[in-house]
Design a protein around this motif. Structure first.
Motif, PDB file in Angstrom:
ATOM      1  N   SER A 251       0.088  -7.230   3.561  1.00 27.72           N
ATOM      2  CA  SER A 251      -1.218  -6.751   3.089  1.00 27.72           C
ATOM      3  C   SER A 251      -1.140  -6.183   1.677  1.00 27.72           C
ATOM      4  CB  SER A 251      -1.749  -5.669   4.043  1.00 27.72           C
ATOM      5  OG  SER A 251      -0.907  -4.514   4.014  1.00 27.72           O
ATOM      6  N   GLY A 252       0.076  -6.041   1.174  1.00 23.23           N
ATOM      7  CA  GLY A 252       0.270  -5.433  -0.138  1.00 23.23           C
ATOM      8  C   GLY A 252       0.619  -3.966  -0.061  1.00 23.23           C
ATOM      9  N   ALA A 253       0.547  -3.374   1.126  1.00 22.73           N
ATOM     10  CA  ALA A 253       0.855  -1.957   1.297  1.00 22.73           C
ATOM     11  C   ALA A 253       2.365  -1.733   1.211  1.00 22.73           C
ATOM     12  CB  ALA A 253       0.318  -1.452   2.624  1.00 22.73           C
ATOM     13  N   MET A 254       2.730  -0.537   0.766  1.00 19.11           N
ATOM     14  CA  MET A 254       4.137  -0.153   0.672  1.00 19.11           C
ATOM     15  C   MET A 254       4.378   1.025   1.602  1.00 19.11           C
ATOM     16  SD  MET A 254       6.560   2.080  -0.687  1.00 19.11           S
ATOM     17  CE  MET A 254       5.796   2.951  -2.046  1.00 19.11           C
ATOM     18  N   VAL A 255       5.472   0.962   2.365  1.00 17.44           N
ATOM     19  CA  VAL A 255       5.833   2.015   3.316  1.00 17.44           C
ATOM     20  C   VAL A 255       7.124   2.665   2.831  1.00 17.44           C
ATOM     21  CG1 VAL A 255       6.400   2.578   5.707  1.00 17.44           C
ATOM     22  CG2 VAL A 255       4.776   0.730   5.212  1.00 17.44           C
ATOM     23  N   ALA A 256       7.075   3.970   2.583  1.00 17.38           N
ATOM     24  CA  ALA A 256       8.245   4.718   2.140  1.00 17.38           C
ATOM     25  C   ALA A 256       8.927   5.330   3.349  1.00 17.38           C
ATOM     26  CB  ALA A 256       7.835   5.807   1.142  1.00 17.38           C
ATOM     27  N   LEU A 257      10.198   4.972   3.547  1.00  9.70           N
ATOM     28  CA  LEU A 257      10.962   5.472   4.679  1.00  9.70           C
ATOM     29  C   LEU A 257      11.882   6.605   4.243  1.00  9.70           C
ATOM     30  CD1 LEU A 257      11.967   2.106   6.403  1.00  9.70           C
ATOM     31  CD2 LEU A 257      10.054   3.615   6.971  1.00  9.70           C
ATOM     32  N   PRO A 258      12.201   7.539   5.154  1.00  8.71           N
ATOM     33  CA  PRO A 258      13.077   8.659   4.791  1.00  8.71           C
ATOM     34  C   PRO A 258      14.523   8.217   4.621  1.00  8.71           C
ATOM     35  CG  PRO A 258      12.589   8.710   7.127  1.00  8.71           C
ATOM     36  CD  PRO A 258      11.754   7.597   6.557  1.00  8.71           C
ATOM     37  N   GLU A 259      15.302   9.049   3.953  1.00 12.20           N
ATOM     38  CA  GLU A 259      16.711   8.745   3.743  1.00 12.20           C
ATOM     39  C   GLU A 259      17.477   8.793   5.053  1.00 12.20           C
ATOM     40  OE1 GLU A 259      20.458  10.468   1.045  1.00 12.20           O
ATOM     41  OE2 GLU A 259      18.392  11.093   0.641  1.00 12.20           O
TER      42      GLU A 259
ATOM     43  N   VAL B 237      -4.883  -0.038   3.129  1.00 13.56           N
ATOM     44  CA  VAL B 237      -4.209   1.099   2.516  1.00 13.56           C
ATOM     45  C   VAL B 237      -3.229   0.582   1.471  1.00 13.56           C
ATOM     46  CG1 VAL B 237      -4.460   2.530   4.570  1.00 13.56           C
ATOM     47  CG2 VAL B 237      -2.415   1.119   4.280  1.00 13.56           C
ATOM     48  N   ARG B 238      -2.943   1.456   0.544  1.00 11.75           N
ATOM     49  CA  ARG B 238      -2.022   1.073  -0.529  1.00 11.75           C
ATOM     50  C   ARG B 238      -0.613   1.558  -0.252  1.00 11.75           C
ATOM     51  NH1 ARG B 238      -2.864   2.401  -6.996  1.00 11.75           N
ATOM     52  NH2 ARG B 238      -1.078   1.174  -7.733  1.00 11.75           N
ATOM     53  N   GLN B 239      -0.486   2.747   0.349  1.00  6.79           N
ATOM     54  CA  GLN B 239       0.838   3.301   0.583  1.00  6.79           C
ATOM     55  C   GLN B 239       0.836   4.164   1.839  1.00  6.79           C
ATOM     56  OE1 GLN B 239       2.500   5.413  -2.730  1.00  6.79           O
ATOM     57  NE2 GLN B 239       4.360   6.018  -1.647  1.00  6.79           N
ATOM     58  N   LEU B 240       1.941   4.049   2.600  1.00  2.34           N
ATOM     59  CA  LEU B 240       2.192   4.902   3.765  1.00  2.34           C
ATOM     60  C   LEU B 240       3.520   5.601   3.527  1.00  2.34           C
ATOM     61  CD1 LEU B 240       1.274   2.330   6.564  1.00  2.34           C
ATOM     62  CD2 LEU B 240      -0.142   4.242   5.786  1.00  2.34           C
ATOM     63  N   ASP B 241       3.469   6.943   3.529  1.00  5.41           N
ATOM     64  CA  ASP B 241       4.673   7.724   3.222  1.00  5.41           C
ATOM     65  C   ASP B 241       5.141   8.447   4.476  1.00  5.41           C
ATOM     66  OD1 ASP B 241       6.685   9.303   2.225  1.00  5.41           O
ATOM     67  OD2 ASP B 241       5.631   9.757   0.354  1.00  5.41           O
ATOM     68  N   LEU B 242       6.322   8.032   4.984  1.00  6.25           N
ATOM     69  CA  LEU B 242       6.888   8.627   6.194  1.00  6.25           C
ATOM     70  C   LEU B 242       8.133   9.464   5.891  1.00  6.25           C
ATOM     71  CD1 LEU B 242       6.612   5.457   8.460  1.00  6.25           C
ATOM     72  CD2 LEU B 242       5.234   7.531   8.659  1.00  6.25           C
ATOM     73  N   ARG B 243       8.314   9.875   4.651  1.00  2.86           N
ATOM     74  CA  ARG B 243       9.542  10.564   4.269  1.00  2.86           C
ATOM     75  C   ARG B 243       9.622  11.982   4.815  1.00  2.86           C
ATOM     76  NH1 ARG B 243       9.601   9.492  -2.103  1.00  2.86           N
ATOM     77  NH2 ARG B 243       7.336   9.654  -1.730  1.00  2.86           N
ATOM     78  N   THR B 244       8.475  12.608   5.122  1.00  2.00           N
ATOM     79  CA  THR B 244       8.483  13.960   5.686  1.00  2.00           C
ATOM     80  C   THR B 244       8.411  13.864   7.206  1.00  2.00           C
ATOM     81  OG1 THR B 244       7.337  14.833   3.733  1.00  2.00           O
ATOM     82  CG2 THR B 244       7.338  16.203   5.724  1.00  2.00           C
TER      83      THR B 244
ATOM     84  N   GLY C 114       7.501  14.130  10.909  1.00  2.00           N
ATOM     85  CA  GLY C 114       6.308  14.589  11.617  1.00  2.00           C
ATOM     86  C   GLY C 114       5.028  14.460  10.827  1.00  2.00           C
ATOM     87  N   GLN C 115       5.068  13.938   9.614  1.00  2.00           N
ATOM     88  CA  GLN C 115       3.868  13.807   8.793  1.00  2.00           C
ATOM     89  C   GLN C 115       3.711  12.373   8.284  1.00  2.00           C
ATOM     90  OE1 GLN C 115       3.567  16.727   5.652  1.00  2.00           O
ATOM     91  NE2 GLN C 115       4.248  18.421   6.949  1.00  2.00           N
ATOM     92  N   LEU C 116       2.471  12.023   7.989  1.00  2.94           N
ATOM     93  CA  LEU C 116       2.158  10.717   7.405  1.00  2.94           C
ATOM     94  C   LEU C 116       1.194  10.917   6.243  1.00  2.94           C
ATOM     95  CD1 LEU C 116       2.054   7.601   7.312  1.00  2.94           C
ATOM     96  CD2 LEU C 116       0.202   7.731   9.009  1.00  2.94           C
ATOM     97  N   ALA C 117       1.614  10.516   5.070  1.00  2.00           N
ATOM     98  CA  ALA C 117       0.744  10.569   3.894  1.00  2.00           C
ATOM     99  C   ALA C 117       0.244   9.161   3.628  1.00  2.00           C
ATOM    100  CB  ALA C 117       1.510  11.114   2.692  1.00  2.00           C
ATOM    101  N   VAL C 118      -1.091   9.053   3.438  1.00  4.67           N
ATOM    102  CA  VAL C 118      -1.709   7.751   3.260  1.00  4.67           C
ATOM    103  C   VAL C 118      -2.434   7.710   1.924  1.00  4.67           C
ATOM    104  CG1 VAL C 118      -3.371   6.093   4.176  1.00  4.67           C
ATOM    105  CG2 VAL C 118      -2.022   7.503   5.743  1.00  4.67           C
ATOM    106  N   ARG C 119      -2.228   6.675   1.170  1.00  5.20           N
ATOM    107  CA  ARG C 119      -2.984   6.440  -0.062  1.00  5.20           C
ATOM    108  C   ARG C 119      -3.797   5.168   0.155  1.00  5.20           C
ATOM    109  NH1 ARG C 119       0.181   6.340  -5.665  1.00  5.20           N
ATOM    110  NH2 ARG C 119       0.419   8.524  -5.012  1.00  5.20           N
ATOM    111  N   VAL C 120      -5.129   5.334   0.064  1.00  5.69           N
ATOM    112  CA  VAL C 120      -5.998   4.198   0.348  1.00  5.69           C
ATOM    113  C   VAL C 120      -6.035   3.259  -0.848  1.00  5.69           C
ATOM    114  CG1 VAL C 120      -7.407   5.544   1.922  1.00  5.69           C
ATOM    115  CG2 VAL C 120      -8.070   5.408  -0.488  1.00  5.69           C
ATOM    116  N   HIS C 121      -6.581   2.081  -0.615  1.00  4.85           N
ATOM    117  CA  HIS C 121      -6.680   1.084  -1.670  1.00  4.85           C
ATOM    118  C   HIS C 121      -7.648   1.574  -2.744  1.00  4.85           C
ATOM    119  CE1 HIS C 121      -7.283  -2.804  -3.648  1.00  4.85           C
ATOM    120  NE2 HIS C 121      -6.165  -3.181  -3.034  1.00  4.85           N
ATOM    121  N   PRO C 122      -7.375   1.343  -4.021  1.00  8.20           N
ATOM    122  CA  PRO C 122      -8.242   1.858  -5.100  1.00  8.20           C
ATOM    123  C   PRO C 122      -9.700   1.447  -4.966  1.00  8.20           C
ATOM    124  CG  PRO C 122      -6.199   1.017  -6.004  1.00  8.20           C
ATOM    125  CD  PRO C 122      -6.209   0.653  -4.552  1.00  8.20           C
TER     126      PRO C 122
END
Length: 317
Positions: free
Chosen positions: A255-263, A287-294, A296-304
């Motif tokens: 879909s073009g989305a990027m998922v950031a995984l934790p170390e 969505v543009r980005q899904l951030d799972l690095r923290t 228990g939390q999910l940060a989402v950046r929607v498509h512009p």
């Protein structure tokens, strides 16, 4: 007196005449001749002279091999190398064994039951490694040595070898399966689940495999590849896995989305992403980005294009 004379004359008549010896049976001079002389006089061998049995053939074969061995050892003593002597003896023994029925009549190569199929080209590649140069006997095919040669092929995971007497060799091969493509320094290789390159496979023949990008990324991706085996929703949408700073991963979806995984704990983060998709169809949202690095939390950046408008993540469609 007459009676006495009669008794004396009768006694003399019973005794053999003096000066005469008892005759012994005559012995033929032919019977006293040596066997070779008798064969020459009779004009050749008779059926009684020639008796061929399996035991005599075996003794003859053993004698021939020993003779060759002695000749080879003599050659080595006179100046040939010990290696050449051993090789010559091995070839002679191999030819003798093949001549009495232990020749290599069939080499059967197939995939292990339930394993990936093997093409005809792969079978021929295996056969080319099995039979040493100049060997014709199945006695020359020691199973452990054959197994080692077959497993030296980069696409073979394991092999089982057994001899079926007197002239068949059976080889079962488990091939390594293609799991991803690895791009490193501009070169793309096919790798298995362990991140090892399959040099016999061409990347162009596997366009549907996910792409792993980055230096050293192939072997490091093994935990992710194993986790993705049980995460069908993430795996079916995955385009590439990018190594970031040689310490963590980003996933790019179709879909073009990027998922950031934790170390740490990347496989667990992927399992959480699979669960979120099952509940909210998250991976199908714009969505543009899904951030799972923290944790228990999910940060989402929607498509512009959604800025200031309806947010599908909050119940829109």
């Amino acid at each position: 007196m007459a009676a006495v004379r009669a008794r004396r004359s009768g006694g003399r008549a019973a005794e053999p005449a003096r000066g005469k010896r008892r005759k012994t049976p005559a012995v033929s001079s032919y019977d006293n001749m040596p066997r070779l002389a008798r064969i020459k006089l009779s004009g050749g061998l008779t059926p009684d002279d020639v008796q061929v049995t399996s035991k005599s053939l075996l003794v003859a074969l053993t004698g021939a091999v020993l003779f060759v061995g002695i000749a080879v050892a003599s050659a080595a003593w006179l100046g040939s190398s010990l290696f050449d002597a051993r090789e010559a003896f091995a070839r002679s023994a191999d030819s003798a064994a093949a001549g009495v029925g232990f020749n290599i009549a069939s080499v059967d190569v197939d995939a292990t039951p339930g394993g990936p199929a093997i093409t005809d080209a792969r079978r021929e590649e295996v056969r080319a490694l099995i039979v040493p140069d100049g060997r014709r006997s199945i006695l020359a095919l020691e199973p452990n040595e054959v197994k080692a040669r077959v497993e030296s092929l980069d696409w073979v995971a394991s092999a089982r070898v057994r001899r079926l007497w007197p002239s068949t060799l059976e080889v079962a091969v488990e091939r390594r399966q293609e799991y991803a493509l690895w791009e490193e320094d501009g070169h793309v290789s096919v790798i298995d689940i362990n991140g090892e390159r399959l040099l016999a496979e061409r990347a162009a023949d596997h366009p549907n495999l996910p792409l792993i990008v980055g230096r050293g990324a192939g072997p490091a991706a093994e935990p992710l590849l194993q986790a993705l085996e049980s995460l069908p929703n993430v795996r079916s949408r995955l385009v590439q896995i990018v190594r970031v700073g040689d310490r963590r991963w980003n996933l790019e979806l179709n879909s073009g989305a990027m998922v950031a995984l934790p170390e740490e704990g990347a496989p667990a983060a992927l399992a959480r992403l699979e669960s979120l998709h099952a509940r909210y169809a998250l991976l199908d949202r714009p969505v543009r980005q899904l951030d799972l690095r923290t944790p228990g939390q999910l940060a989402v950046r929607v498509h512009p294009t959604l800025a200031g408008g309806l947010n599908p993540l909050l119940g829109g469609v």
